[in-house]
Motif scaffolding. Sequence first.
Motif, PDB file in Angstrom:
ATOM      1  N   GLN A 120      -3.593   1.535   9.090  1.00 39.92           N
ATOM      2  CA  GLN A 120      -3.507  -0.090   9.618  1.00 39.92           C
ATOM      3  C   GLN A 120      -3.006  -0.181  11.107  1.00 39.92           C
ATOM      4  O   GLN A 120      -3.525  -0.863  11.979  1.00 39.92           O
ATOM      5  N   THR A 154      -6.824  -1.349   4.522  1.00 47.62           N
ATOM      6  CA  THR A 154      -7.603  -0.501   3.587  1.00 47.62           C
ATOM      7  C   THR A 154      -6.976   0.328   2.706  1.00 47.62           C
ATOM      8  O   THR A 154      -5.529   0.345   2.845  1.00 47.62           O
ATOM      9  N   VAL A 155      -7.413   1.038   1.902  1.00 48.53           N
ATOM     10  CA  VAL A 155      -6.689   1.908   0.941  1.00 48.53           C
ATOM     11  C   VAL A 155      -7.858   2.917   0.407  1.00 48.53           C
ATOM     12  O   VAL A 155      -8.958   2.541   0.316  1.00 48.53           O
ATOM     13  N   ASP A 156      -7.052   4.402   0.321  1.00 46.23           N
ATOM     14  CA  ASP A 156      -8.109   5.134  -0.137  1.00 46.23           C
ATOM     15  C   ASP A 156      -8.099   5.159  -1.534  1.00 46.23           C
ATOM     16  O   ASP A 156      -6.906   4.717  -2.121  1.00 46.23           O
ATOM     17  N   ASP A 159      -2.563   4.486   4.207  1.00 48.01           N
ATOM     18  CA  ASP A 159      -3.131   3.307   4.731  1.00 48.01           C
ATOM     19  C   ASP A 159      -2.434   2.623   5.778  1.00 48.01           C
ATOM     20  O   ASP A 159      -2.813   1.793   6.558  1.00 48.01           O
ATOM     21  N   ALA A 199      -9.308   8.379   6.448  1.00 48.96           N
ATOM     22  CA  ALA A 199      -8.145   7.920   5.986  1.00 48.96           C
ATOM     23  C   ALA A 199      -8.159   8.486   4.281  1.00 48.96           C
ATOM     24  O   ALA A 199      -8.534   7.824   3.475  1.00 48.96           O
ATOM     25  N   GLY A 218       0.671  -1.316   0.053  1.00 42.94           N
ATOM     26  CA  GLY A 218      -0.023  -0.013   0.074  1.00 42.94           C
ATOM     27  C   GLY A 218       0.719   1.192   0.087  1.00 42.94           C
ATOM     28  O   GLY A 218       1.846   1.309  -0.503  1.00 42.94           O
TER      29      GLY A 218
END
Length: 487
Positions: free
Chosen positions: A162, A169-171, A158, A234, A154
């Motif tokens: 985490q 997750t990731v935007d 993120d 995030a 990532g």
Amino acid sequence: MIIGVDVGTSVTKASLLNRDGSALVTHSMRSTLHRLPGGRVEQDLDEVIGSVVHVVRKVAEAADRAGVPVEALAITGQGDGLWLRDHQGRQVGPAISWLDARAADVLDRWGRTGVQRQVYRLTGSGMFPGSAGPLLAHLSEHAPERLERAAVAGYCVDAIVQRFTGEITVDASDASLPFLDVPTRSYSQEALQACGVAEHRRLLAEPAPPGKLFALDGGSAKALGLPAGLPVSAGPFDLPACAFGSGVSEVGDGALVIGTTLGCQVLRDDVAIDPDGEVAGMWLATPLADRYLRVMPAMVGTANLDWVLAMVGAGIDQLESLLAASRPGANGVSALSFLSGSGERAPFVDPRARGQFTGLSLETTQADLVRAMCEAVAYAARHNLETAGLTGAVSACGGGARSAAWSQIFADVLGRPLYVPHEVGVGARGAAMTAWDSLGEPVDREQWAAARRTVVPHPDAVEFYERGYRAYLASIDRARPHWGATS
């Protein structure tokens, strides 16, 4: 109030932000950028996390002393690069910065074999050495064990989320380059296959839906001095956060981030990929489901200013007087500003791109050299913004926008007013704006946009720079065939 955090490449800042966008208090802390042989540029995730903990705790203490409740923690930061982690959020090897050049040979090969063009046609992403595609391919070839040990590949934001929330997750803004089909917010299997990294699809987190909030876990809450369960927002990453934080709101509006490099962005209501255009720039998903940013992240910026000031033996405190001592056109001196060792990545990608001065004479002064470089960066800004589809207002932020004289050059070259927010920490403001939207308490965007100064272009200078801009474009066309021989 919201604590907005902007984790830059070398400085982490946190601000306690009011709903009008003003900051009650701001704290910052530097982190280390490790430059190593082979074009490697790395960061230590634990050090970055430590910088966030330090500045957020300072701001949280100030909020507590003021008796102000904190509604959320909003995080933005640098994009691109590759931040490999395991299931617990521990780094798997040092984080690879977006400035890294170890994958330049991969990108050269992809340019020759058509992979760059293929991926661009699929996702609209013009890859560069420090983007995830070539970096994944490089590690797959040279350090496959790192990818085998990783649970997620990532980015900076993120990675922090985490560690603070336990969520992988990731935007969508971060995920946009280079594998995301931006309108559908889903990964393109064809793009992954084209880059030869389809087997590593498991490392890519699914983009969080717009408005998603996470919860601060107990251990992180204690370290930060905030309540457990506090909502955590995030993203978006720093470029789109700066766009929204500086006042971009209407389709066609542009944002100019005059930092170490130049972030040029235009808000769009469609994703229109020209399959035969320059393989450069990127399309970003934004927190708004029906809005996108066409981004041209040029490698020129305040690093150019620092370089030319050092070359003439001047300090940043002399910039205003130097620019005042040389009239528009720098007494016949002109420049190309491609000084980065990585070449240029927008509005074209060429790792061989190099800078130049022309029109020098024995009468050329220090001020002429400084003005010529400042004008060249402003021309680059116009080139990128026009390529991105600019039709509306332009907002500017970043260190370069603090100079009244340089801001005037930008406005004159662009031929339109330049709007510069009074508040610093525009990226953190954009992240906080997103957090308030997610909380269902959107801010008054017109009020935020009003808190800025307007740099009005001078009509005579606009006319002069129109001719200069055409000459600038022609000089690029003349120079490009010769860059390979000078690198």
